[in-house]
Design an enzyme around this catalytic site. Structure first.
Site, mmCIF file in Angstrom:
data_model
loop_
_atom_site.group_PDB
_atom_site.id
_atom_site.type_symbol
_atom_site.label_atom_id
_atom_site.label_comp_id
_atom_site.label_asym_id
_atom_site.label_seq_id
_atom_site.Cartn_x
_atom_site.Cartn_y
_atom_site.Cartn_z
ATOM 1 N N GLN A 84 5.487 -13.228 -2.378
ATOM 2 C CA GLN A 84 5.191 -12.680 -1.044
ATOM 3 C C GLN A 84 3.859 -13.230 -0.547
ATOM 4 O O GLN A 84 3.455 -12.966 0.575
ATOM 5 C CB GLN A 84 5.082 -11.155 -1.131
ATOM 6 C CG GLN A 84 6.352 -10.480 -1.604
ATOM 7 C CD GLN A 84 6.071 -9.031 -2.001
ATOM 8 O OE1 GLN A 84 6.044 -8.151 -1.163
ATOM 9 N NE2 GLN A 84 5.851 -8.798 -3.275
ATOM 10 N N ASN A 85 3.160 -13.975 -1.399
ATOM 11 C CA ASN A 85 1.807 -14.417 -1.049
ATOM 12 C C ASN A 85 1.832 -15.612 -0.108
ATOM 13 O O ASN A 85 2.608 -16.550 -0.305
ATOM 14 C CB ASN A 85 1.022 -14.771 -2.315
ATOM 15 C CG ASN A 85 0.843 -13.571 -3.217
ATOM 16 O OD1 ASN A 85 1.073 -12.438 -2.785
ATOM 17 N ND2 ASN A 85 0.458 -13.797 -4.459
ATOM 18 N N HIS A 126 7.026 -14.971 2.710
ATOM 19 C CA HIS A 126 6.250 -14.615 3.899
ATOM 20 C C HIS A 126 5.543 -15.807 4.542
ATOM 21 O O HIS A 126 4.690 -15.636 5.401
ATOM 22 C CB HIS A 126 5.240 -13.505 3.554
ATOM 23 C CG HIS A 126 5.906 -12.201 3.206
ATOM 24 N ND1 HIS A 126 5.267 -11.167 2.554
ATOM 25 C CD2 HIS A 126 7.174 -11.772 3.431
ATOM 26 C CE1 HIS A 126 6.128 -10.160 2.390
ATOM 27 N NE2 HIS A 126 7.284 -10.511 2.903
ATOM 28 N N CYS A 164 3.495 -22.103 17.795
ATOM 29 C CA CYS A 164 3.158 -21.750 19.175
ATOM 30 C C CYS A 164 3.608 -20.314 19.429
ATOM 31 O O CYS A 164 4.773 -19.974 19.193
ATOM 32 C CB CYS A 164 3.852 -22.716 20.136
ATOM 33 S SG CYS A 164 3.544 -22.287 21.871
ATOM 34 N N THR A 169 2.628 -6.611 -7.402
ATOM 35 C CA THR A 169 3.024 -6.187 -6.051
ATOM 36 C C THR A 169 3.173 -4.674 -6.005
ATOM 37 O O THR A 169 3.637 -4.068 -6.970
ATOM 38 C CB THR A 169 4.336 -6.872 -5.586
ATOM 39 O OG1 THR A 169 4.740 -6.276 -4.332
ATOM 40 C CG2 THR A 169 5.464 -6.745 -6.588
ATOM 41 N N ASN A 218 1.585 -4.555 -13.610
ATOM 42 C CA ASN A 218 0.721 -4.100 -12.511
ATOM 43 C C ASN A 218 -0.413 -3.282 -13.091
ATOM 44 O O ASN A 218 -0.283 -2.669 -14.153
ATOM 45 C CB ASN A 218 1.531 -3.248 -11.521
ATOM 46 C CG ASN A 218 0.861 -3.176 -10.153
ATOM 47 O OD1 ASN A 218 -0.310 -2.813 -10.034
ATOM 48 N ND2 ASN A 218 1.602 -3.540 -9.109
ATOM 49 N N GLU A 255 -1.477 -0.608 -11.738
ATOM 50 C CA GLU A 255 -1.202 0.815 -11.540
ATOM 51 C C GLU A 255 0.280 1.051 -11.301
ATOM 52 O O GLU A 255 1.043 0.091 -11.138
ATOM 53 C CB GLU A 255 -2.024 1.334 -10.355
ATOM 54 C CG GLU A 255 -1.874 0.497 -9.121
ATOM 55 C CD GLU A 255 -2.914 0.833 -8.052
ATOM 56 O OE1 GLU A 255 -2.524 0.950 -6.893
ATOM 57 O OE2 GLU A 255 -4.103 0.977 -8.404
HETATM 58 P P1 OAD Z 1 -0.439 -5.067 -2.113
HETATM 59 O O1 OAD Z 1 -1.865 -5.182 -1.733
HETATM 60 O O2 OAD Z 1 0.393 -4.081 -1.379
HETATM 61 O O3 OAD Z 1 -0.321 -4.710 -3.658
HETATM 62 C C1 OAD Z 1 -1.023 -5.404 -4.624
HETATM 63 C C2 OAD Z 1 -0.648 -4.826 -5.965
HETATM 64 O O4 OAD Z 1 -1.267 -5.583 -6.953
HETATM 65 C C3 OAD Z 1 -1.070 -3.366 -6.168
HETATM 66 O O5 OAD Z 1 0.043 -2.626 -6.663
HETATM 67 C C4 OAD Z 1 -2.173 -3.461 -7.237
HETATM 68 O O6 OAD Z 1 -2.156 -2.371 -8.139
HETATM 69 C C5 OAD Z 1 -1.793 -4.721 -7.943
HETATM 70 N N1 OAD Z 1 -2.892 -5.472 -8.579
HETATM 71 C C6 OAD Z 1 -4.143 -5.679 -8.134
HETATM 72 N N2 OAD Z 1 -4.817 -6.513 -8.961
HETATM 73 C C7 OAD Z 1 -3.956 -6.826 -9.963
HETATM 74 C C8 OAD Z 1 -4.020 -7.660 -11.111
HETATM 75 N N3 OAD Z 1 -5.126 -8.345 -11.421
HETATM 76 N N4 OAD Z 1 -2.926 -7.743 -11.905
HETATM 77 C C9 OAD Z 1 -1.806 -7.047 -11.618
HETATM 78 N N5 OAD Z 1 -1.675 -6.263 -10.542
HETATM 79 C C10 OAD Z 1 -2.733 -6.154 -9.719
HETATM 80 O O7 OAD Z 1 0.190 -6.540 -2.029
HETATM 81 P P2 OAD Z 1 1.727 -6.974 -1.949
HETATM 82 O O8 OAD Z 1 2.584 -6.092 -2.762
HETATM 83 O O9 OAD Z 1 1.763 -8.420 -2.195
HETATM 84 O O10 OAD Z 1 2.938 -8.953 3.911
HETATM 85 O O11 OAD Z 1 2.018 -6.697 -0.422
HETATM 86 C C11 OAD Z 1 3.256 -7.047 0.110
HETATM 87 C C12 OAD Z 1 3.099 -7.557 1.513
HETATM 88 O O12 OAD Z 1 2.383 -6.602 2.311
HETATM 89 C C13 OAD Z 1 2.247 -8.792 1.637
HETATM 90 O O13 OAD Z 1 2.969 -9.987 1.414
HETATM 91 C C14 OAD Z 1 1.803 -8.726 3.058
HETATM 92 C C15 OAD Z 1 1.361 -7.298 3.061
HETATM 93 O O14 OAD Z 1 1.157 -6.730 4.256
HETATM 94 C C16 OAD Z 1 2.787 -9.361 5.146
HETATM 95 O O15 OAD Z 1 1.708 -9.678 5.613
HETATM 96 C C17 OAD Z 1 4.058 -9.408 5.901
#
Ligand code: OAD
Length: 252
Positions: free
Chosen positions: A101-102, A119, A127, A193, A218, A220
């Site tokens: 998703q990154n 994403h 544009c 995630t 994860n 948490e």
């Molecule tokens: P989030 O910020 O929602 O979640 C990040 C997750 O990573 C959390 O559950 C943390 O506990 C975990 N975390 C943090 N550091 C970590 C580490 N070192 N090792 C393991 N886990 C760790 O990010 P995403 O789930 O990627 O979309 O968010 C999904 C989407 O929401 C993104 O792609 C973006 C965002 O808004 C869009 O912009 C459309």
């Protein structure tokens, strides 16, 4: 090594086909802020308040300031052990698929093969008016941006980040690729995630429905924690590195 990591080493070693879904947590150790953690706030805004077409319509400069800030973080970051281990898996096992998703490019820079980027990419823009003269998207790698918001070179209107925002559809080809990876794997790992953004979060359920063993790595608990067969609580970069070391030395 904890018992849970030992169990995960065992299933990784014996898996016929592995799919890994990654989120912002795998890039945290590279210095890129996650979206929903304590470090996820930019000024006082949440991702959901910035990553939408409505926000861009209302205040394109504000949205671009946030992306410009994130682009600077990505430009000065290096892939970490989580990116490197997953890239190594994708190269070593032709059936292993990494779906992310990154929008940063750290998994690509680590050498991930056939990465599915649900994403989009932070280095691509399009544009805003979808003018007829412009391609669907193009690369724009200037850091920091000289002009905020940047302009479409074809019509002079606004350019926007060519990433998927809340309320927008994912590229069907990426969804198909992720769907295929989820429904044909024997092991599905959700790493770093929060598992709250759909459709990405649905692939874990799809994998489970199709009989895959499921695991989460994860820091948490997330909504996925109650669904998966095994939970490894820890930093993705440390857990994956431990798994890789155990695989290399033959331990299980
Ligand atoms: P989030 O910020 O929602 O979640 C990040 C997750 O990573 C959390 O559950 C943390 O506990 C975990 N975390 C943090 N550091 C970590 C580490 N070192 N090792 C393991 N886990 C760790 O990010 P995403 O789930 O990627 O979309 O968010 C999904 C989407 O929401 C993104 O792609 C973006 C965002 O808004 C869009 O912009 C459309």
């Amino acid at each position: 090594m904890t018992a849970n990591i030992t169990s995960l080493v065992h299933v990784v070693r014996n898996a016929k086909r592995i799919t890994v879904l990654t989120g912002a947590g795998v890039s945290a150790a590279s210095g890129i802020p996650t979206f929903r953690g304590a470090d996820g706030l930019w000024h006082r805004y949440r991702a959901e308040q910035l990553a939408t077409p409505e926000s861009f319509e209302r205040d394109p400069k504000l949205v671009w300031e946030w992306y410009d800030w994130r682009r600077q973080k990505v430009a000065t970051s290096q892939p970490n052990a989580a990116h490197r281990v997953l890239a190594a898996w994708s190269q070593r096992w032709p059936t292993c698929r990494i779906v992310t998703q990154n929008v940063d490019d750290l998994q690509l820079r680590a050498g991930t093969r056939d990465l599915v980027r649900l994403h989009g990419s932070i280095w691509e823009v399009s544009c805003w008016d979808r003018c007829a003269a412009s391609p669907r998207y193009w690369r724009h790698e200037q850091v920091p941006l000289e002009e905020l918001p940047p302009r479409c070179p074809h019509c002079g209107g606004l350019a926007r980040p060519a990433v998927v925002w809340f309320g927008e559809s994912l590229d069907p080809a990426d969804v198909d690729a992720a769907q295929e990876a989820a429904t044909t794997c024997s092991l599905f790992v959700s790493a770093g995630t929060s598992a709250v953004v759909y459709p990405a979060a649905a692939f874990l359920h799809e994998a489970k429905r199709h009989g895959a063993t499921t695991a989460e790595i994860n820091l948490e608990a997330t909504p996925a924690s109650d669904v998966v067969d095994m939970v490894v609580q820890g930093r993705a970069e440390e857990v994956l590195e431990q798994i890789e070391a155990a695989l290399a030395c033959g331990a299980s």
